[in-house]
Write a protein that holds these residues in place. Structure first.
Motif, PDB file in Angstrom:
ATOM      1  N   PHE A  42       0.862  -1.196   0.113  1.00  0.00           N
ATOM      2  CA  PHE A  42      -0.103   0.024   0.033  1.00  0.00           C
ATOM      3  C   PHE A  42       0.793   1.288   0.033  1.00  0.00           C
ATOM      4  CE2 PHE A  42      -3.180  -3.217   1.123  1.00  0.00           C
ATOM      5  CZ  PHE A  42      -4.081  -2.827   0.297  1.00  0.00           C
ATOM      6  N   SER A  43       2.083   1.389   0.334  1.00  0.00           N
ATOM      7  CA  SER A  43       2.946   2.386   0.031  1.00  0.00           C
ATOM      8  C   SER A  43       3.180   2.704  -1.271  1.00  0.00           C
ATOM      9  CB  SER A  43       4.267   2.004   0.955  1.00  0.00           C
ATOM     10  OG  SER A  43       4.016   1.789   2.123  1.00  0.00           O
ATOM     11  N   ILE A  44       3.365   1.529  -1.976  1.00  0.00           N
ATOM     12  CA  ILE A  44       3.543   1.669  -3.380  1.00  0.00           C
ATOM     13  C   ILE A  44       2.097   2.310  -4.098  1.00  0.00           C
ATOM     14  CG2 ILE A  44       3.958   0.519  -5.684  1.00  0.00           C
ATOM     15  CD1 ILE A  44       5.700  -1.784  -4.232  1.00  0.00           C
ATOM     16  N   ALA A  45       1.100   1.553  -3.730  1.00  0.00           N
ATOM     17  CA  ALA A  45      -0.212   2.140  -4.269  1.00  0.00           C
ATOM     18  C   ALA A  45      -0.418   3.424  -3.938  1.00  0.00           C
ATOM     19  CB  ALA A  45      -1.168   1.115  -3.676  1.00  0.00           C
ATOM     20  N   SER A  46      -0.008   3.899  -2.516  1.00  0.00           N
ATOM     21  CA  SER A  46      -0.372   5.334  -2.181  1.00  0.00           C
ATOM     22  C   SER A  46       0.432   6.450  -2.990  1.00  0.00           C
ATOM     23  CB  SER A  46      -0.271   5.430  -0.735  1.00  0.00           C
ATOM     24  OG  SER A  46      -1.265   4.504  -0.018  1.00  0.00           O
ATOM     25  N   ILE A  47       1.644   6.076  -3.253  1.00  0.00           N
ATOM     26  CA  ILE A  47       2.437   6.832  -4.006  1.00  0.00           C
ATOM     27  C   ILE A  47       1.713   6.973  -5.327  1.00  0.00           C
ATOM     28  CG2 ILE A  47       4.646   7.139  -5.231  1.00  0.00           C
ATOM     29  CD1 ILE A  47       5.976   5.468  -3.080  1.00  0.00           C
ATOM     30  N   ILE A  48       1.494   6.216  -5.945  1.00  0.00           N
ATOM     31  CA  ILE A  48       0.517   6.333  -7.333  1.00  0.00           C
ATOM     32  C   ILE A  48      -0.461   6.969  -7.098  1.00  0.00           C
ATOM     33  CG2 ILE A  48      -0.644   4.940  -9.324  1.00  0.00           C
ATOM     34  CD1 ILE A  48       1.472   2.521  -8.479  1.00  0.00           C
ATOM     35  N   PHE A  49      -1.421   6.885  -6.120  1.00  0.00           N
ATOM     36  CA  PHE A  49      -2.579   7.566  -6.065  1.00  0.00           C
ATOM     37  C   PHE A  49      -2.224   8.855  -5.756  1.00  0.00           C
ATOM     38  CE2 PHE A  49      -4.888   3.505  -4.399  1.00  0.00           C
ATOM     39  CZ  PHE A  49      -5.981   3.603  -5.490  1.00  0.00           C
ATOM     40  N   TYR A  50      -1.213   9.272  -4.958  1.00  0.00           N
ATOM     41  CA  TYR A  50      -0.908  10.653  -4.492  1.00  0.00           C
ATOM     42  C   TYR A  50      -0.394  11.494  -5.866  1.00  0.00           C
ATOM     43  CZ  TYR A  50       1.152  14.570  -2.198  1.00  0.00           C
ATOM     44  OH  TYR A  50       1.288  15.835  -1.701  1.00  0.00           O
ATOM     45  N   ALA A  51       0.185  10.801  -6.902  1.00  0.00           N
ATOM     46  CA  ALA A  51       0.940  11.289  -7.936  1.00  0.00           C
ATOM     47  C   ALA A  51      -0.508  11.539  -9.073  1.00  0.00           C
ATOM     48  CB  ALA A  51       1.691  10.476  -8.576  1.00  0.00           C
ATOM     49  N   LEU A  52      -1.482  10.666  -8.974  1.00  0.00           N
ATOM     50  CA  LEU A  52      -2.652  10.836  -9.767  1.00  0.00           C
ATOM     51  C   LEU A  52      -3.452  12.078  -9.238  1.00  0.00           C
ATOM     52  CD1 LEU A  52      -3.021   7.070 -10.921  1.00  0.00           C
ATOM     53  CD2 LEU A  52      -2.426   9.007 -12.305  1.00  0.00           C
ATOM     54  N   LEU A  53      -3.480  12.064  -8.051  1.00  0.00           N
ATOM     55  CA  LEU A  53      -4.458  13.169  -7.359  1.00  0.00           C
ATOM     56  C   LEU A  53      -3.887  14.485  -7.793  1.00  0.00           C
ATOM     57  CD1 LEU A  53      -5.476  11.752  -3.971  1.00  0.00           C
ATOM     58  CD2 LEU A  53      -6.823  12.330  -5.862  1.00  0.00           C
ATOM     59  N   ALA A 187      -8.589   6.768  -3.450  1.00  0.00           N
ATOM     60  CA  ALA A 187      -7.203   7.364  -3.196  1.00  0.00           C
ATOM     61  C   ALA A 187      -7.063   7.902  -1.818  1.00  0.00           C
ATOM     62  CB  ALA A 187      -7.000   8.363  -4.193  1.00  0.00           C
ATOM     63  N   HIS A 188      -8.073   8.574  -1.366  1.00  0.00           N
ATOM     64  CA  HIS A 188      -7.586   9.044   0.216  1.00  0.00           C
ATOM     65  C   HIS A 188      -7.838   7.844   1.082  1.00  0.00           C
ATOM     66  CE1 HIS A 188      -8.410  13.161  -1.464  1.00  0.00           C
ATOM     67  NE2 HIS A 188      -7.805  13.506  -0.589  1.00  0.00           N
ATOM     68  N   ILE A 189      -8.579   6.995   0.870  1.00  0.00           N
ATOM     69  CA  ILE A 189      -8.748   5.715   1.736  1.00  0.00           C
ATOM     70  C   ILE A 189      -7.478   5.148   1.864  1.00  0.00           C
ATOM     71  CG2 ILE A 189      -9.919   3.471   1.882  1.00  0.00           C
ATOM     72  CD1 ILE A 189     -12.519   4.772   0.930  1.00  0.00           C
ATOM     73  N   ASN A 190      -6.819   4.865   0.727  1.00  0.00           N
ATOM     74  CA  ASN A 190      -5.605   4.246   0.648  1.00  0.00           C
ATOM     75  C   ASN A 190      -4.558   4.879   1.331  1.00  0.00           C
ATOM     76  OD1 ASN A 190      -4.911   1.468  -1.331  1.00  0.00           O
ATOM     77  ND2 ASN A 190      -7.112   2.549  -1.739  1.00  0.00           N
ATOM     78  N   ILE A 191      -4.552   6.085   0.926  1.00  0.00           N
ATOM     79  CA  ILE A 191      -3.398   7.058   1.720  1.00  0.00           C
ATOM     80  C   ILE A 191      -3.559   7.221   3.139  1.00  0.00           C
ATOM     81  CG2 ILE A 191      -2.510   9.366   1.965  1.00  0.00           C
ATOM     82  CD1 ILE A 191      -3.223   9.641  -1.266  1.00  0.00           C
ATOM     83  N   TYR A 192      -4.772   7.180   3.621  1.00  0.00           N
ATOM     84  CA  TYR A 192      -4.995   7.144   4.945  1.00  0.00           C
ATOM     85  C   TYR A 192      -4.687   6.043   5.509  1.00  0.00           C
ATOM     86  CZ  TYR A 192      -7.517  11.660   4.145  1.00  0.00           C
ATOM     87  OH  TYR A 192      -7.722  13.222   4.003  1.00  0.00           O
ATOM     88  N   GLY A 193      -5.256   4.985   5.078  1.00  0.00           N
ATOM     89  CA  GLY A 193      -4.762   3.523   5.646  1.00  0.00           C
ATOM     90  C   GLY A 193      -3.323   3.210   5.637  1.00  0.00           C
ATOM     91  N   THR A 194      -2.733   3.618   4.850  1.00  0.00           N
ATOM     92  CA  THR A 194      -1.340   3.558   4.583  1.00  0.00           C
ATOM     93  C   THR A 194      -0.145   4.231   5.831  1.00  0.00           C
ATOM     94  OG1 THR A 194      -1.314   3.065   2.431  1.00  0.00           O
ATOM     95  CG2 THR A 194       0.965   3.520   3.285  1.00  0.00           C
ATOM     96  N   TYR A 223       2.716  -6.223  -8.386  1.00  0.00           N
ATOM     97  CA  TYR A 223       1.299  -6.456  -8.988  1.00  0.00           C
ATOM     98  C   TYR A 223       0.086  -6.223  -8.265  1.00  0.00           C
ATOM     99  CZ  TYR A 223      -2.054  -9.934 -10.868  1.00  0.00           C
ATOM    100  OH  TYR A 223      -3.001 -10.553 -11.340  1.00  0.00           O
ATOM    101  N   LEU A 224       0.233  -6.722  -6.692  1.00  0.00           N
ATOM    102  CA  LEU A 224      -0.712  -6.420  -5.805  1.00  0.00           C
ATOM    103  C   LEU A 224      -1.127  -4.932  -5.842  1.00  0.00           C
ATOM    104  CD1 LEU A 224       0.309  -8.939  -2.920  1.00  0.00           C
ATOM    105  CD2 LEU A 224      -1.599  -9.113  -4.551  1.00  0.00           C
ATOM    106  N   ALA A 225      -0.163  -3.974  -5.824  1.00  0.00           N
ATOM    107  CA  ALA A 225      -0.228  -2.543  -5.531  1.00  0.00           C
ATOM    108  C   ALA A 225      -1.114  -2.023  -6.818  1.00  0.00           C
ATOM    109  CB  ALA A 225       1.005  -1.921  -5.513  1.00  0.00           C
ATOM    110  N   LEU A 226      -0.560  -2.269  -8.102  1.00  0.00           N
ATOM    111  CA  LEU A 226      -1.044  -1.889  -9.088  1.00  0.00           C
ATOM    112  C   LEU A 226      -2.154  -2.301  -9.593  1.00  0.00           C
ATOM    113  CD1 LEU A 226       2.221  -1.665 -11.456  1.00  0.00           C
ATOM    114  CD2 LEU A 226       1.268   0.310 -10.595  1.00  0.00           C
TER     115      LEU A 226
END
Length: 303
Positions: A42-53, A187-194, A223-226
């Motif tokens: 979720f650190s990987i996923a949150s970085i991607i979410f943050y960039a897209l936001l 995106a916010h749920i992932n970032i807050y959870g991370t 793979y799990l993150a993306l």
């Protein structure tokens, strides 16, 4: 192509990626403890979410009153959920995990109608739930031995808690995706959870585990993150917004179907008549649960 058709196609993709997630998680858990895998994924996923936001939703605002719910969903559906799931997965089998998590649409439909009064629990949904759950057991129990309980009882109970937690996560998030863009919500749920897990990332143990993790573990986490986080979470809440919580949850029945199909085609695993009949029952269950009409069950009177 209609909006609903696009939602269905997106949820098919979700089912495929989540259907393969247990195998990917098992690979990563060889090198990483459950919480460390959750942090990495979720650190990987949150970085991607943050960039897209930052790129596409820079001026998009979420009201302050809704942020506590976002934080709660982050803890419920990210940090605690995956710690429990990965711990349970270590204590039970992937077969048992897939079967137990398949109960999620049942809990989602019941919560959505009885507790939160968002949707009517129709006869179609009840029949779809029955068909889908029957298909799950035909696939995994037909001609094979499935052991629920015994040596795996601790893991089985943890996965059952996961199923109930995901039902709450799905239903409680509906008010947010009705008010905001689903991508912004997830995106916010992932970032807050991370963020709630990040303090553990500064421990020597976590850093040591990452340094000693093999290439397979890193590829599995990526793979799990993306696919299972960025793509699937967005499509899940998009489905909740367009189709409703119960119809979206019905697609959970497709997860094990994809897992079995991949096993047969690529891993050369055995199959039998129960596999074919069970798969047909799952597909029929999703179709029936998605039909509109017949909404006559468990409606609370408003006085």
């Amino acid at each position: 192509m209609t909006v609903e058709t696009k939602a269905y196609l997106g949820l098919m993709g979700v089912a495929f990626f989540w259907g393969t997630s247990f195998a990917a998680s098992k690979i990563a858990l060889k090198d990483l403890p459950p919480m460390y895998l959750a942090i990495l994924r979720f650190s990987i996923a949150s970085i991607i979410f943050y960039a897209l936001l930052g790129k596409y939703y820079r001026d998009y605002k979420i009201q302050r009153k809704d942020k506590p719910l976002l934080w709660f969903l982050g803890v419920l559906g990210i940090s605690s959920y995956f710690y429990i799931q990965y711990t349970g997965l270590n204590l039970t089998t992937t077969v048992n995990t897939a079967i137990i998590i398949a109960t999620n649409p049942i809990f989602t439909a019941l919560l959505s109608s009885l507790l939160f009064h968002q949707e009517r629990l129709s006869s179609n949904k009840l029949l779809g739930i029955l068909l889908g759950f029957t298909g799950i057991f035909l696939i995994f129990a037909g001609g094979t031995r499935v052991s629920l309980g015994g040596a795996t009882i601790k893991g089985d109970l943890l996965i059952l808690c996961n199923s109930v937690a995901w039902a709450f996560f799905t239903v409680m998030g509906k008010s947010l995706v009705d008010s905001y863009d689903p991508f912004v919500v997830i995106a916010h749920i992932n970032i807050y959870g991370t963020a709630t897990m990040l303090p553990l990332a500064f421990s020597r143990s976590f850093i040591y585990s990452l340094m000693n993790a093999g290439l397979e573990t890193w590829l599995a986490a990526l793979y799990l993150a993306l696919t299972c986080s960025v793509f699937a979470y967005y499509m899940w809440y998009r489905g909740v917004r367009i189709l409703g919580a119960s119809r979206t949850a019905a697609f959970n029945y497709l997860n094990p179907l994809f897992a079995v199909t991949i096993g047969i085609l690529f891993l050369k695993e055995s199959w039998n008549l129960f596999t074919l009949v069970g798969g047909a029952a799952i597909l029929l269950g999703v179709y029936v649960a998605s039909l509109k009409g017949g909404q006559v069950v468990f409606i609370k009177n408003k006085n």
